[in-house]
Design a protein around this motif. Sequence first.
Motif, PDB file in Angstrom:
ATOM      1  N   GLU A 246       1.020  -0.800  -0.100  1.00 50.81           N
ATOM      2  CA  GLU A 246      -0.219   0.159  -0.229  1.00 50.81           C
ATOM      3  C   GLU A 246       0.766   0.824   0.029  1.00 50.81           C
ATOM      4  OE1 GLU A 246      -3.704  -1.362   2.900  1.00 50.81           O
ATOM      5  OE2 GLU A 246      -2.427  -0.399   3.488  1.00 50.81           O
ATOM      6  N   TRP A 247       0.524   2.408  -0.916  1.00 50.23           N
ATOM      7  CA  TRP A 247       1.397   3.878  -0.259  1.00 50.23           C
ATOM      8  C   TRP A 247       0.071   4.688  -1.347  1.00 50.23           C
ATOM      9  CZ3 TRP A 247       5.049   5.400   2.640  1.00 50.23           C
ATOM     10  CH2 TRP A 247       5.211   6.433   2.327  1.00 50.23           C
ATOM     11  N   GLU A 248      -0.176   5.626  -0.982  1.00 49.81           N
ATOM     12  CA  GLU A 248      -0.325   7.026  -1.303  1.00 49.81           C
ATOM     13  C   GLU A 248       0.288   8.044  -1.826  1.00 49.81           C
ATOM     14  OE1 GLU A 248      -3.979   9.493  -1.171  1.00 49.81           O
ATOM     15  OE2 GLU A 248      -3.294   9.480   1.219  1.00 49.81           O
ATOM     16  N   GLU A 249       1.232   8.344  -2.809  1.00 49.05           N
ATOM     17  CA  GLU A 249       2.330   8.963  -3.593  1.00 49.05           C
ATOM     18  C   GLU A 249       1.227  11.408  -3.549  1.00 49.05           C
ATOM     19  OE1 GLU A 249       6.260  10.371  -3.966  1.00 49.05           O
ATOM     20  OE2 GLU A 249       5.286   8.213  -4.033  1.00 49.05           O
ATOM     21  N   ASP A 250       0.506  11.507  -2.664  1.00 49.81           N
ATOM     22  CA  ASP A 250      -0.480  13.255  -3.268  1.00 49.81           C
ATOM     23  C   ASP A 250       0.554  13.357  -2.564  1.00 49.81           C
ATOM     24  OD1 ASP A 250      -2.085  14.487  -3.806  1.00 49.81           O
ATOM     25  OD2 ASP A 250      -3.467  13.688  -4.042  1.00 49.81           O
ATOM     26  N   TYR A 251       1.195  14.915  -3.270  1.00 51.93           N
ATOM     27  CA  TYR A 251       2.233  16.176  -2.477  1.00 51.93           C
ATOM     28  C   TYR A 251       0.099  17.273  -2.180  1.00 51.93           C
ATOM     29  CZ  TYR A 251       5.827  13.521  -3.018  1.00 51.93           C
ATOM     30  OH  TYR A 251       7.233  13.081  -3.853  1.00 51.93           O
ATOM     31  N   ALA A 252      -0.326  16.601  -2.488  1.00 55.82           N
ATOM     32  CA  ALA A 252      -1.620  17.639  -2.642  1.00 55.82           C
ATOM     33  C   ALA A 252      -2.457  17.652  -0.752  1.00 55.82           C
ATOM     34  CB  ALA A 252      -2.262  18.185  -3.824  1.00 55.82           C
ATOM     35  N   LYS A 253      -1.961  17.371  -0.730  1.00 59.92           N
ATOM     36  CA  LYS A 253      -3.006  16.579   0.740  1.00 59.92           C
ATOM     37  C   LYS A 253      -2.147  15.252   1.566  1.00 59.92           C
ATOM     38  CE  LYS A 253      -5.028  12.492  -0.630  1.00 59.92           C
ATOM     39  NZ  LYS A 253      -6.992  11.935  -0.711  1.00 59.92           N
ATOM     40  N   ILE A 254      -2.891  15.660   3.010  1.00 55.76           N
ATOM     41  CA  ILE A 254      -1.712  14.621   3.996  1.00 55.76           C
ATOM     42  C   ILE A 254      -2.313  13.727   3.148  1.00 55.76           C
ATOM     43  CG2 ILE A 254      -2.097  13.943   5.871  1.00 55.76           C
ATOM     44  CD1 ILE A 254      -3.324  16.273   6.941  1.00 55.76           C
ATOM     45  N   SER A 255      -0.850  12.877   2.819  1.00 54.61           N
ATOM     46  CA  SER A 255      -0.513  10.977   2.591  1.00 54.61           C
ATOM     47  C   SER A 255       0.327  10.445   2.853  1.00 54.61           C
ATOM     48  CB  SER A 255      -0.953  11.359   0.560  1.00 54.61           C
ATOM     49  OG  SER A 255       0.432  12.056   0.344  1.00 54.61           O
ATOM     50  N   ASP A 256       0.691   9.547   2.673  1.00 50.56           N
ATOM     51  CA  ASP A 256       1.404   9.034   2.638  1.00 50.56           C
ATOM     52  C   ASP A 256       3.151   8.913   2.498  1.00 50.56           C
ATOM     53  OD1 ASP A 256      -0.021   6.300   3.915  1.00 50.56           O
ATOM     54  OD2 ASP A 256       0.054   5.778   1.982  1.00 50.56           O
ATOM     55  N   VAL A 257       3.297   9.918   1.509  1.00 50.24           N
ATOM     56  CA  VAL A 257       4.779  10.762   1.163  1.00 50.24           C
ATOM     57  C   VAL A 257       4.152  12.229   1.774  1.00 50.24           C
ATOM     58  CG1 VAL A 257       3.737  11.586  -0.936  1.00 50.24           C
ATOM     59  CG2 VAL A 257       5.543  11.161  -0.564  1.00 50.24           C
ATOM     60  N   THR A 258       3.694  12.359   2.360  1.00 48.10           N
ATOM     61  CA  THR A 258       3.329  14.274   2.611  1.00 48.10           C
ATOM     62  C   THR A 258       3.875  14.108   4.192  1.00 48.10           C
ATOM     63  OG1 THR A 258       0.998  14.575   3.000  1.00 48.10           O
ATOM     64  CG2 THR A 258       2.700  15.324   1.052  1.00 48.10           C
ATOM     65  N   LYS A 259       3.269  13.331   4.964  1.00 50.49           N
ATOM     66  CA  LYS A 259       3.516  12.200   5.704  1.00 50.49           C
ATOM     67  C   LYS A 259       4.623  12.028   6.526  1.00 50.49           C
ATOM     68  CE  LYS A 259       0.000   9.919   6.837  1.00 50.49           C
ATOM     69  NZ  LYS A 259      -1.242   8.964   7.403  1.00 50.49           N
ATOM     70  N   ASP A 266      12.317   8.116  11.293  1.00 51.86           N
ATOM     71  CA  ASP A 266      13.429   6.953  10.174  1.00 51.86           C
ATOM     72  C   ASP A 266      12.366   6.586   9.135  1.00 51.86           C
ATOM     73  OD1 ASP A 266      13.962   5.109   9.069  1.00 51.86           O
ATOM     74  OD2 ASP A 266      14.425   3.787  10.876  1.00 51.86           O
ATOM     75  N   MET A 267      12.686   7.535   7.813  1.00 53.87           N
ATOM     76  CA  MET A 267      11.900   7.020   6.884  1.00 53.87           C
ATOM     77  C   MET A 267      11.645   6.090   5.857  1.00 53.87           C
ATOM     78  SD  MET A 267      12.186  10.977   4.872  1.00 53.87           S
ATOM     79  CE  MET A 267      11.994  12.979   6.366  1.00 53.87           C
ATOM     80  N   THR A 268      12.556   4.952   6.394  1.00 53.19           N
ATOM     81  CA  THR A 268      12.895   3.721   5.943  1.00 53.19           C
ATOM     82  C   THR A 268      12.230   2.894   6.165  1.00 53.19           C
ATOM     83  OG1 THR A 268      14.875   2.966   7.647  1.00 53.19           O
ATOM     84  CG2 THR A 268      16.031   4.498   5.593  1.00 53.19           C
ATOM     85  N   GLN A 269      11.206   3.243   7.038  1.00 53.95           N
ATOM     86  CA  GLN A 269       9.689   1.968   7.980  1.00 53.95           C
ATOM     87  C   GLN A 269       9.171   2.673   7.341  1.00 53.95           C
ATOM     88  OE1 GLN A 269      11.011  -0.303   9.762  1.00 53.95           O
ATOM     89  NE2 GLN A 269      12.943   0.561   9.234  1.00 53.95           N
ATOM     90  N   SER A 270       8.554   3.408   6.417  1.00 55.20           N
ATOM     91  CA  SER A 270       6.968   4.365   6.524  1.00 55.20           C
ATOM     92  C   SER A 270       6.664   2.935   5.366  1.00 55.20           C
ATOM     93  CB  SER A 270       7.525   5.662   5.460  1.00 55.20           C
ATOM     94  OG  SER A 270       7.449   6.502   6.441  1.00 55.20           O
TER      95      SER A 270
END
Length: 455
Positions: A246-259, A266-270
Amino acid sequence: MKLFKIISLIVIVILIIVVYLQYPRLNIIAGYAAKNMSSNVFISNRKVAVINATDNNVPSIKLAKTEVDVKTKLTTSSVFGLLSRKALFRKGQGSVVIDNDFDIHQNFLIPKRTANTSNLAYPYGTGAPSDSVFTNINYSNLTAAIENGFVENNKEFQKKTRSILVLYKGHLIAEKYAKGFDKDSKFLGWSMAKSLLATIMGVLEHEKGFDIQKPVIESLRLKDWKNDNRSKITTHHLLKMISGLEWEEDYAKISDVTKMLFMERDMTQSQVNKELEFEPGTHFNYSSGTTNLISGILRSQFKTQQEYLDFPYTELIDKIGMNSMLFETDMEGNYVGSSYAWATARDWAKLGLLYLNKGNWNGTQLFNESWAEYTTTPTKQSKNEYGAQFWTNTDGFIPDAPKDMFYADGYHGQRIFIIPSKELVIVRTGLTHKNRTGSYDIMNSLIREVVGSIK
């Protein structure tokens, strides 16, 4: 008076609800503003006022008020005084958004660097580019192509191009910068860092025999993964973005990538903590979390953090003379392979030239020729648009570009185009606020005109 009190109470309640609902978003806005300001000031040596007027002057982010303390290297951004975030610059590791538990006084490791001081002409040394003239190039058309890349001729959006550079047969044949930038300006590559990290993994394969086909759990101790089909995920799946996680890559809102980018230590664990949506190897899903997991795998190959920090520089970056490069880390000292690498346009072009030469840098093989082929072989699950942390043009997504072209692709229009059939590398950086498909109108024209100037 009673009616006024009732109305005031209603307004207060509404404000409380709005703040409650938007609070996580304010966290990300302030985090982005602080991180972006810190990196631009301390890495790219730009002025606070200029950054506020340009890079941070975009929807939502411009709501943040940002201050920089040059002495402590701390940058603070707040939104309406409701929430503030801090970013810290660390020598050698760059800027990072920090939380309240982060110790800013700790000793930070500095990657070992050995700058290339060769007096050879650019790109193989620090000397001036050789004054080469090719009879098969129409230089008037080439100049016009570069100039057109800076012309603002679209009412819907601005290109905001900052640099364009062209290498042909290993020679610099064209270069232009927007006002305020020059050959020494460092540009954030955003997701071009993914291509950089993939290259580092190629070097790891070449030097240490790392096997990308082995399950990830052989490199990382992921207890939860052993109990389900995540145990089948390999580094190959991660490189190709076909892990099934699972993953949501959306920079326009609160998403997995912006969080991940603005809230995680530790970004290796996201990505590790996500469940499977699809069987590994069957579905393409673009994920910055996936790339940062690869960064964690890279770290697992070394006994110490110092060795991990050194490897990208000593075995790749410094070997090809990318002296300006700074690869930033998260709070735990992991390279943020998804997003945070800075370098001049000339140094970004060196990465493209390395691939044009299939891993050979002026006579030294840094990664196997097979790695160059692997990274540029289109992944069927991506509709043939993606290779391994590089994008491909096999099916003509960029219609006027040669189909053998592949490229590193970063947010806001950062690109390294590699065209083997034309022996070309084209670098373009900017601040283009347009979705990936829309921005390719700019890229398509640039490539068509540059290629068209060479017979």
